[in-house]
Design a protein around this motif. Structure first.
Motif, PDB file in Angstrom:
ATOM      1  N   ILE A 151       0.832  -1.205   0.000  1.00 54.86           N
ATOM      2  CA  ILE A 151       0.000   0.000   0.000  1.00 54.86           C
ATOM      3  C   ILE A 151       0.866   1.254   0.000  1.00 54.86           C
ATOM      4  O   ILE A 151       2.011   1.235   0.440  1.00 54.86           O
ATOM      5  N   ASP A 152       0.277   2.353  -0.497  1.00 51.91           N
ATOM      6  CA  ASP A 152       0.948   3.658  -0.476  1.00 51.91           C
ATOM      7  C   ASP A 152      -0.118   4.741  -0.466  1.00 51.91           C
ATOM      8  O   ASP A 152      -0.961   4.782  -1.371  1.00 51.91           O
ATOM      9  N   PHE A 153      -0.090   5.587   0.545  1.00 56.44           N
ATOM     10  CA  PHE A 153      -1.015   6.712   0.638  1.00 56.44           C
ATOM     11  C   PHE A 153      -0.385   7.983   0.105  1.00 56.44           C
ATOM     12  O   PHE A 153       0.816   8.202   0.261  1.00 56.44           O
ATOM     13  N   GLU A 154      -1.230   8.843  -0.443  1.00 60.01           N
ATOM     14  CA  GLU A 154      -0.888  10.239  -0.705  1.00 60.01           C
ATOM     15  C   GLU A 154      -1.869  11.041   0.135  1.00 60.01           C
ATOM     16  O   GLU A 154      -3.078  10.777   0.125  1.00 60.01           O
ATOM     17  N   THR A 155      -1.341  11.988   0.900  1.00 55.37           N
ATOM     18  CA  THR A 155      -2.166  12.769   1.816  1.00 55.37           C
ATOM     19  C   THR A 155      -1.842  14.251   1.717  1.00 55.37           C
ATOM     20  O   THR A 155      -0.840  14.630   1.102  1.00 55.37           O
ATOM     21  N   GLN A 156      -2.676  15.053   2.379  1.00 53.50           N
ATOM     22  CA  GLN A 156      -2.347  16.470   2.553  1.00 53.50           C
ATOM     23  C   GLN A 156      -2.894  16.915   3.897  1.00 53.50           C
ATOM     24  O   GLN A 156      -3.842  16.327   4.419  1.00 53.50           O
ATOM     25  N   SER A 157      -2.263  17.945   4.454  1.00 55.17           N
ATOM     26  CA  SER A 157      -2.646  18.420   5.773  1.00 55.17           C
ATOM     27  C   SER A 157      -2.021  19.775   6.044  1.00 55.17           C
ATOM     28  O   SER A 157      -0.973  20.106   5.489  1.00 55.17           O
ATOM     29  N   ALA A 158      -2.647  20.524   6.930  1.00 52.04           N
ATOM     30  CA  ALA A 158      -2.041  21.755   7.433  1.00 52.04           C
ATOM     31  C   ALA A 158      -1.006  21.416   8.507  1.00 52.04           C
ATOM     32  O   ALA A 158      -0.166  22.242   8.850  1.00 52.04           O
ATOM     33  N   CYS A 159      -1.074  20.203   9.019  1.00 56.82           N
ATOM     34  CA  CYS A 159      -0.140  19.736  10.047  1.00 56.82           C
ATOM     35  C   CYS A 159       1.225  19.452   9.417  1.00 56.82           C
ATOM     36  O   CYS A 159       1.298  18.889   8.324  1.00 56.82           O
ATOM     37  N   ASP A 160       2.274  19.819  10.113  1.00 57.28           N
ATOM     38  CA  ASP A 160       3.641  19.568   9.642  1.00 57.28           C
ATOM     39  C   ASP A 160       4.061  18.163  10.075  1.00 57.28           C
ATOM     40  O   ASP A 160       4.285  17.917  11.262  1.00 57.28           O
ATOM     41  N   LEU A 161       4.163  17.257   9.135  1.00 57.45           N
ATOM     42  CA  LEU A 161       4.497  15.867   9.419  1.00 57.45           C
ATOM     43  C   LEU A 161       5.820  15.731  10.159  1.00 57.45           C
ATOM     44  O   LEU A 161       5.928  14.981  11.134  1.00 57.45           O
ATOM     45  N   LYS A 162       6.825  16.465   9.721  1.00 56.08           N
ATOM     46  CA  LYS A 162       8.149  16.358  10.344  1.00 56.08           C
ATOM     47  C   LYS A 162       8.143  16.824  11.793  1.00 56.08           C
ATOM     48  O   LYS A 162       8.838  16.266  12.636  1.00 56.08           O
ATOM     49  N   LYS A 163       7.358  17.839  12.097  1.00 52.75           N
ATOM     50  CA  LYS A 163       7.282  18.346  13.472  1.00 52.75           C
ATOM     51  C   LYS A 163       6.369  17.492  14.356  1.00 52.75           C
ATOM     52  O   LYS A 163       6.664  17.266  15.524  1.00 52.75           O
ATOM     53  N   ALA A 164       5.267  17.031  13.795  1.00 51.66           N
ATOM     54  CA  ALA A 164       4.255  16.334  14.589  1.00 51.66           C
ATOM     55  C   ALA A 164       4.512  14.842  14.730  1.00 51.66           C
ATOM     56  O   ALA A 164       4.140  14.243  15.727  1.00 51.66           O
ATOM     57  N   GLY A 165       5.113  14.238  13.726  1.00 56.01           N
ATOM     58  CA  GLY A 165       5.254  12.784  13.700  1.00 56.01           C
ATOM     59  C   GLY A 165       4.033  12.146  13.066  1.00 56.01           C
ATOM     60  O   GLY A 165       2.973  12.773  12.937  1.00 56.01           O
ATOM     61  N   ALA A 166       4.173  10.906  12.676  1.00 50.76           N
ATOM     62  CA  ALA A 166       3.141  10.217  11.901  1.00 50.76           C
ATOM     63  C   ALA A 166       1.813  10.084  12.637  1.00 50.76           C
ATOM     64  O   ALA A 166       0.749  10.314  12.052  1.00 50.76           O
ATOM     65  N   GLU A 167       1.844   9.712  13.898  1.00 49.12           N
ATOM     66  CA  GLU A 167       0.596   9.488  14.647  1.00 49.12           C
ATOM     67  C   GLU A 167      -0.216  10.775  14.790  1.00 49.12           C
ATOM     68  O   GLU A 167      -1.425  10.781  14.541  1.00 49.12           O
ATOM     69  N   LYS A 168       0.426  11.868  15.201  1.00 47.71           N
ATOM     70  CA  LYS A 168      -0.286  13.142  15.363  1.00 47.71           C
ATOM     71  C   LYS A 168      -0.734  13.690  14.009  1.00 47.71           C
ATOM     72  O   LYS A 168      -1.816  14.257  13.888  1.00 47.71           O
ATOM     73  N   TYR A 169       0.110  13.539  13.002  1.00 47.53           N
ATOM     74  CA  TYR A 169      -0.246  13.981  11.651  1.00 47.53           C
ATOM     75  C   TYR A 169      -1.504  13.254  11.180  1.00 47.53           C
ATOM     76  O   TYR A 169      -2.444  13.861  10.677  1.00 47.53           O
ATOM     77  N   ALA A 170      -1.522  11.934  11.332  1.00 43.15           N
ATOM     78  CA  ALA A 170      -2.648  11.127  10.854  1.00 43.15           C
ATOM     79  C   ALA A 170      -3.951  11.487  11.559  1.00 43.15           C
ATOM     80  O   ALA A 170      -5.018  11.457  10.951  1.00 43.15           O
ATOM     81  N   ALA A 171      -3.858  11.825  12.842  1.00 37.39           N
ATOM     82  CA  ALA A 171      -5.047  12.136  13.622  1.00 37.39           C
ATOM     83  C   ALA A 171      -5.469  13.601  13.520  1.00 37.39           C
ATOM     84  O   ALA A 171      -6.562  13.961  13.962  1.00 37.39           O
ATOM     85  N   ASP A 172      -4.635  14.441  12.933  1.00 32.50           N
ATOM     86  CA  ASP A 172      -4.953  15.864  12.827  1.00 32.50           C
ATOM     87  C   ASP A 172      -6.226  16.047  11.993  1.00 32.50           C
ATOM     88  O   ASP A 172      -6.377  15.427  10.946  1.00 32.50           O
ATOM     89  N   PRO A 173      -7.150  16.912  12.441  1.00 36.92           N
ATOM     90  CA  PRO A 173      -8.404  17.087  11.704  1.00 36.92           C
ATOM     91  C   PRO A 173      -8.251  17.667  10.301  1.00 36.92           C
ATOM     92  O   PRO A 173      -9.173  17.559   9.486  1.00 36.92           O
TER      93      PRO A 173
END
Length: 93
Positions: A8-30
């Motif tokens: 599997i491979d996801f493509e995502t987008q977010s206002a959350c900074d993945l590098k700062k937040a980490g994967a778990e917080k990024y994924a859960a960010d609204p």
């Protein structure tokens, strides 16, 4: 599907900074959303799922049956699969 694993491979987008937040917080960010999920068995073609579409029956059956899931960046893919609201209807990994 008779193969032992699916990739599997996801493509995502977010206002959350993945590098700062980490994967778990990024994924859960609204603000995090899935743009697409590409998946394939080793002997098959790559398939694409888009949010709003039905869960792919082959992928759902594989995961629900305890089939192995492989990803290049597994911690990120696992976090998105299990924590991102766009994936809520999918069986948990």
């Amino acid at each position: 599907m008779s193969a032992e694993f699916v990739v599997i491979d996801f493509e995502t987008q977010s206002a959350c900074d993945l590098k700062k937040a980490g994967a778990e917080k990024y994924a859960a960010d609204p603000t995090t959303r899935v743009l697409c999920l590409a998946y394939a068995w080793p002997t098959g073609d790559v398939k694409l799922w888009l949010p709003g579409e039905a869960i792919p029956a082959d992928l759902e059956a594989h995961v629900a049956g305890g089939g192995q899931v492989v990803a290049h960046n597994a911690p990120f893919e696992l976090a998105i699969w299990n924590r991102c609201p766009d994936m809520a209807a999918f069986p948990r990994l």
